[in-house]
Design an enzyme around this catalytic site. Structure first.
Site, PDB file in Angstrom:
ATOM      1  N   ASP A  22     -24.992 -75.448-103.021  1.00 46.79           N
ATOM      2  CA  ASP A  22     -24.234 -75.972-101.890  1.00 46.79           C
ATOM      3  C   ASP A  22     -23.449 -77.195-102.346  1.00 46.79           C
ATOM      4  O   ASP A  22     -24.031 -78.209-102.734  1.00 46.79           O
ATOM      5  CB  ASP A  22     -25.189 -76.342-100.751  1.00 46.79           C
ATOM      6  CG  ASP A  22     -24.441 -76.802 -99.507  1.00 46.79           C
ATOM      7  OD1 ASP A  22     -24.014 -75.935 -98.733  1.00 46.79           O
ATOM      8  OD2 ASP A  22     -24.288 -78.029 -99.331  1.00 46.79           O
ATOM      9  N   TYR A  35     -17.998 -84.550-101.965  1.00 50.65           N
ATOM     10  CA  TYR A  35     -19.137 -85.042-102.740  1.00 50.65           C
ATOM     11  C   TYR A  35     -18.689 -85.673-104.056  1.00 50.65           C
ATOM     12  O   TYR A  35     -19.460 -86.364-104.715  1.00 50.65           O
ATOM     13  CB  TYR A  35     -20.141 -83.921-103.032  1.00 50.65           C
ATOM     14  CG  TYR A  35     -20.778 -83.294-101.821  1.00 50.65           C
ATOM     15  CD1 TYR A  35     -20.636 -83.831-100.544  1.00 50.65           C
ATOM     16  CD2 TYR A  35     -21.534 -82.126-101.949  1.00 50.65           C
ATOM     17  CE1 TYR A  35     -21.217 -83.237 -99.436  1.00 50.65           C
ATOM     18  CE2 TYR A  35     -22.126 -81.525-100.847  1.00 50.65           C
ATOM     19  CZ  TYR A  35     -21.956 -82.077 -99.597  1.00 50.65           C
ATOM     20  OH  TYR A  35     -22.533 -81.475 -98.505  1.00 50.65           O
ATOM     21  N   LYS A  43     -16.720 -76.966 -99.144  1.00 55.31           N
ATOM     22  CA  LYS A  43     -16.331 -77.402 -97.799  1.00 55.31           C
ATOM     23  C   LYS A  43     -14.971 -78.085 -97.814  1.00 55.31           C
ATOM     24  O   LYS A  43     -14.618 -78.770 -98.774  1.00 55.31           O
ATOM     25  CB  LYS A  43     -17.388 -78.357 -97.235  1.00 55.31           C
ATOM     26  CG  LYS A  43     -18.809 -77.782 -97.263  1.00 55.31           C
ATOM     27  CD  LYS A  43     -19.839 -78.780 -96.800  1.00 55.31           C
ATOM     28  CE  LYS A  43     -21.242 -78.253 -97.021  1.00 55.31           C
ATOM     29  NZ  LYS A  43     -21.651 -78.330 -98.436  1.00 55.31           N
ATOM     30  N   HIS A  59     -15.829 -78.869 -92.900  1.00 51.32           N
ATOM     31  CA  HIS A  59     -16.915 -79.827 -93.075  1.00 51.32           C
ATOM     32  C   HIS A  59     -17.267 -80.561 -91.771  1.00 51.32           C
ATOM     33  O   HIS A  59     -18.442 -80.803 -91.472  1.00 51.32           O
ATOM     34  CB  HIS A  59     -16.534 -80.839 -94.158  1.00 51.32           C
ATOM     35  CG  HIS A  59     -17.688 -81.427 -94.878  1.00 51.32           C
ATOM     36  ND1 HIS A  59     -17.654 -81.783 -96.200  1.00 51.32           N
ATOM     37  CD2 HIS A  59     -18.946 -81.735 -94.462  1.00 51.32           C
ATOM     38  CE1 HIS A  59     -18.824 -82.288 -96.574  1.00 51.32           C
ATOM     39  NE2 HIS A  59     -19.618 -82.270 -95.532  1.00 51.32           N
TER      40      HIS A  59
END
Length: 336
Positions: A67, A72, A97, A130
């Site tokens: 994931d 990130y 995302k 997201h």
């Protein structure tokens, strides 16, 4: 390992809005894991210096679900771990995302292409919106008043048609917004990723997704073990209820909490960069619960949300769920 061939954003986007069938991508077009594995490795807040090794270690250990997300800021390292692992692309599930800055069509296309390139894969298994919030590109967190979640969803549907992702989904949506997307979608959400754990169980919301045929993915399934969270609630690893239950299962608290998520039919994606915990967490797959135990766990729900950026963004998130966003000046708040 297959890598995507470089394609210009303009070339990809030019073909996205040609007429397409209303059905989602045919299974023959892209091979791979047919359904999302119930257990995966999360990468949110994973150290850039350690995440490549963590991903490789997990995949070589038998994990088949990663994931990830562009925001990130470690997808390039996550991709290094995928490339280094002794596993074929079609044998793993990769999720990414779409971040809030990228909801407009041009930005969204560039974003998914960057994720594909950084992850080193030719397609995603799942691409999620997201948050149900669009920022003006380059001016975050200024809210984009011209781009709705419906506009964004239409763009994402075209990513399926362009074979950039097998499935699309949502993340951090209120129930009313899930219902609104379901009412207008041509290619409908495959999954919804949101915060759910023993301290924020949201069982009715989980059951709602089962009823409409949308998978639930639980991020932060270990509640406030994430150092990002500043919670007044006792850390779950120190919770007497969970320590006692773990003792009965001859398991760690982490294994027991994750097993509860799996037993309730939710996909869990615990994050770790430590070999010991990555390996230990797999033990959750061997633990089951009685009906009485599941009921006892249900009774410990604290309805405490750990992750709510709505206050910083000036928007009311989770409006019809447990622990909705509370703003100091509701008159100025935007409800999303």
């Amino acid at each position: 390992m297959l890598f995507i061939q470089p394609i210009s954003v303009a070339a990809v986007f030019a073909g996205l809005f040609a007429p397409f069938p209303t059905l989602a991508l045919a299974e023959d077009d892209i091979t791979g894991v047919r359904d999302i594995p119930q257990f995966g490795l999360g990468t949110w807040l994973s150290n850039r210096e350690k995440v490549a090794h963590a991903v490789k270690y997990a995949l070589d250990l038998g994990y088949n679900h990663i994931d990830a997300a562009l925001i990130y800021r470690n997808e390039d390292q996550t991709g290094r771990g995928i490339a280094a692992a002794d596993v074929a692309r079609e044998d793993i599930w990769v999720t990414s995302k779409l971040w809030n800055d990228d909801h407009r069509p041009d930005e969204a296309t560039a974003a998914i292409q960057k994720s594909l390139s950084d992850l080193g894969v030719e397609y995603l298994d799942l691409y999620l919106m997201h948050w149900p919030v669009a920022f003006v590109p380059g001016e975050s967190p200024k809210i984009d008043q011209e781009t709705s979640i419906f506009d964004t969803w239409r763009t994402m549907e075209n990513f399926v048609r362009a074979n950039l992702t097998r499935h699309i989904g949502i993340s951090n949506f209120a129930k009313k917004d899930v219902e609104a997307i379901m009412d207008m979608c041509t290619i409908c959400p495959y999954a919804h990723e949101f915060e759910t754990h023993p301290y924020l169980q949201q069982q009715d919301f989980v059951d709602f997704h089962k009823d409409i045929g949308v998978k639930v993915i639980a991020y932060s399934p270990l509640a406030n073990t994430n150092p990002h969270y500043d919670s007044d609630v006792q850390p779950i690893f120190e919770d007497t209820f969970w320590k006692d239950l773990a003792g009965k299962k001859n398991a760690t608290v982490a294994q027991t909490v994750l097993a509860w998520g799996i037993n309730r039919g939710v996909v869990v994606v615990p994050k770790s960069v430590h070999e010991k915990y990555i390996s230990e967490n797999q033990g959750a797959l061997e633990i089951s619960f009685t009906d009485d135990e599941m009921k006892a766990i249900q009774d410990t729900d604290k309805k405490v949300r750990m992750n709510d950026p709505g206050k910083g963004w000036g928007v009311k998130l989770f409006v019809d769920l447990d622990a909705p966003t509370r703003l100091d000046d509701d008159k100025k708040a935007q409800e999303l």
